[in-house]
Design an enzyme around this catalytic site. Structure first.
Site, PDB file in Angstrom:
ATOM      1  N   ASP A  51     -27.157 -25.803  -5.556  1.00  0.00           N
ATOM      2  CA  ASP A  51     -26.562 -26.004  -7.029  1.00  0.00           C
ATOM      3  C   ASP A  51     -27.482 -26.033  -8.103  1.00  0.00           C
ATOM      4  OD1 ASP A  51     -24.420 -25.853  -5.197  1.00  0.00           O
ATOM      5  OD2 ASP A  51     -23.374 -27.387  -6.293  1.00  0.00           O
ATOM      6  N   CYS A  71     -23.467 -33.124  -4.255  1.00  0.00           N
ATOM      7  CA  CYS A  71     -23.622 -31.794  -3.348  1.00  0.00           C
ATOM      8  C   CYS A  71     -24.531 -32.097  -2.651  1.00  0.00           C
ATOM      9  CB  CYS A  71     -23.474 -30.497  -4.180  1.00  0.00           C
ATOM     10  SG  CYS A  71     -21.789 -30.526  -5.174  1.00  0.00           S
ATOM     11  N   HIS A 121     -17.005 -26.771 -15.533  1.00  0.00           N
ATOM     12  CA  HIS A 121     -18.465 -26.429 -15.232  1.00  0.00           C
ATOM     13  C   HIS A 121     -18.321 -25.283 -14.414  1.00  0.00           C
ATOM     14  CE1 HIS A 121     -17.375 -28.997 -12.199  1.00  0.00           C
ATOM     15  NE2 HIS A 121     -18.208 -28.723 -11.283  1.00  0.00           N
ATOM     16  N   HIS A 137     -16.413 -21.881  -9.618  1.00  0.00           N
ATOM     17  CA  HIS A 137     -14.917 -22.633  -9.657  1.00  0.00           C
ATOM     18  C   HIS A 137     -14.203 -21.533 -10.574  1.00  0.00           C
ATOM     19  CE1 HIS A 137     -16.292 -26.277  -8.091  1.00  0.00           C
ATOM     20  NE2 HIS A 137     -16.877 -26.684  -9.159  1.00  0.00           N
ATOM     21  N   HIS A 172      -9.514 -24.734 -11.994  1.00  0.00           N
ATOM     22  CA  HIS A 172      -9.866 -25.381 -10.689  1.00  0.00           C
ATOM     23  C   HIS A 172      -9.197 -26.990 -11.010  1.00  0.00           C
ATOM     24  CE1 HIS A 172     -12.706 -27.228  -7.699  1.00  0.00           C
ATOM     25  NE2 HIS A 172     -12.197 -26.346  -7.343  1.00  0.00           N
ATOM     26  N   ASP A 180     -22.072 -23.488  -6.802  1.00  0.00           N
ATOM     27  CA  ASP A 180     -20.794 -24.179  -7.467  1.00  0.00           C
ATOM     28  C   ASP A 180     -19.941 -22.990  -8.068  1.00  0.00           C
ATOM     29  OD1 ASP A 180     -19.336 -26.597  -6.860  1.00  0.00           O
ATOM     30  OD2 ASP A 180     -19.757 -26.995  -8.984  1.00  0.00           O
ATOM     31  N   LYS A 234     -18.898 -22.108  -3.341  1.00  0.00           N
ATOM     32  CA  LYS A 234     -18.065 -22.780  -2.873  1.00  0.00           C
ATOM     33  C   LYS A 234     -17.480 -23.467  -4.094  1.00  0.00           C
ATOM     34  CE  LYS A 234     -21.868 -26.512  -3.270  1.00  0.00           C
ATOM     35  NZ  LYS A 234     -21.145 -27.165  -4.289  1.00  0.00           N
TER      36      LYS A 234
END
Ligand code: VGL
Ligand code: ZN
Length: 210
Positions: free
Chosen positions: A13, A156, A86, A53, A57, A51, A111
């Site tokens: 990330d 993470c 984010h 989203h 989310h 990351d 993810k």
């Protein structure tokens, strides 16, 4: 490449939103970039996580009426911290830091793309059941040892490291290649959790096989 063939570097990330000026900035997040760029050429296998989203989310405080970021709620799968919006899919904040050498990434694992499930770990989503597929990728590439760096140490990176150890990988986390959010002492707590899980948490990448 100076590391054994069965060793992969997992870069977690390293995205604009986790760097200075980003929506969920980690103090000094961008300082991991030169460290990671420096060690990447030592590895024959390099995986990035991202990351990723959707705007709706479940982890975004803005999607829960009256909720503030950095509080937590109970979901079907357990406690979930609520974050500022984010790493929205396709946004500049979700892009890798521009100085990160992404030409070396052979695989990018996205993810947190399911609206109702967050995913700190690169292996299992926060329901602890849904898999990302990374294990299968690594096993089929003959990888047994992992070196992790990235953002954030206490979310993470830690969750990925602990899951990797539980799956039987030999795991090293390189702290100089990581920065933490440190929410209510979470950095110290997660370093303990990682060490208890058998993860080797070191300041710098050891010269020999990691
Ligand atoms: C992360 C909080 C929310 C991380 C991602 O990359 O550590 N933390 N989403
Ligand atoms: Zn996230």
């Amino acid at each position: 490449m100076i590391r054994p063939d069965d060793t992969a570097l997992i870069v977690v990330d390293v995205q604009n939103d986790f760097c200075t000026g980003g929506a969920l900035a980690v103090a000094g997040g961008e300082q991991v970039v030169p460290v990671i760029n420096g060690i990447m050429p030592e590895f024959g296998t390099v995986v990035f996580t991202q990351d990723w989203h959707p705007a709706e989310h479940v982890s975004f405080a803005a999607n829960h009426a009256g909720a503030e970021p950095f509080t937590s709620i109970r979901l079907d799968y357990g406690e979930q911290t609520l974050w500022p919006v984010h790493c929205v899919q396709g946004s500049r904040g979700a892009a890798f830091h521009p100085d990160l050498d992404d030409s070396r990434a052979q695989m990018v694992v996205r993810k947190g793309f399911r609206p109702g499930i967050d995913s700190y770990s690169a292996f299992f989503e926060n329901d602890r059941e849904t898999v990302t597929g990374l294990r299968g990728y690594l096993v089929s590439r003959g990888i047994r040892r992992l070196v992790l760096g990235g953002l954030a140490t206490d979310f993470c990176v830690a969750w990925s490291a602990v899951d990797a150890a539980s799956l039987g990988f030999d795991v090293t986390v390189v702290l100089e290649a990581c920065r933490a959010i440190d929410l209510d002492g979470s950095l110290a707590a997660q370093v303990d959790v990682m060490r208890s899980a058998g993860v080797s948490v070191v300041e710098a990448l050891p010269a020999g096989p990691a």
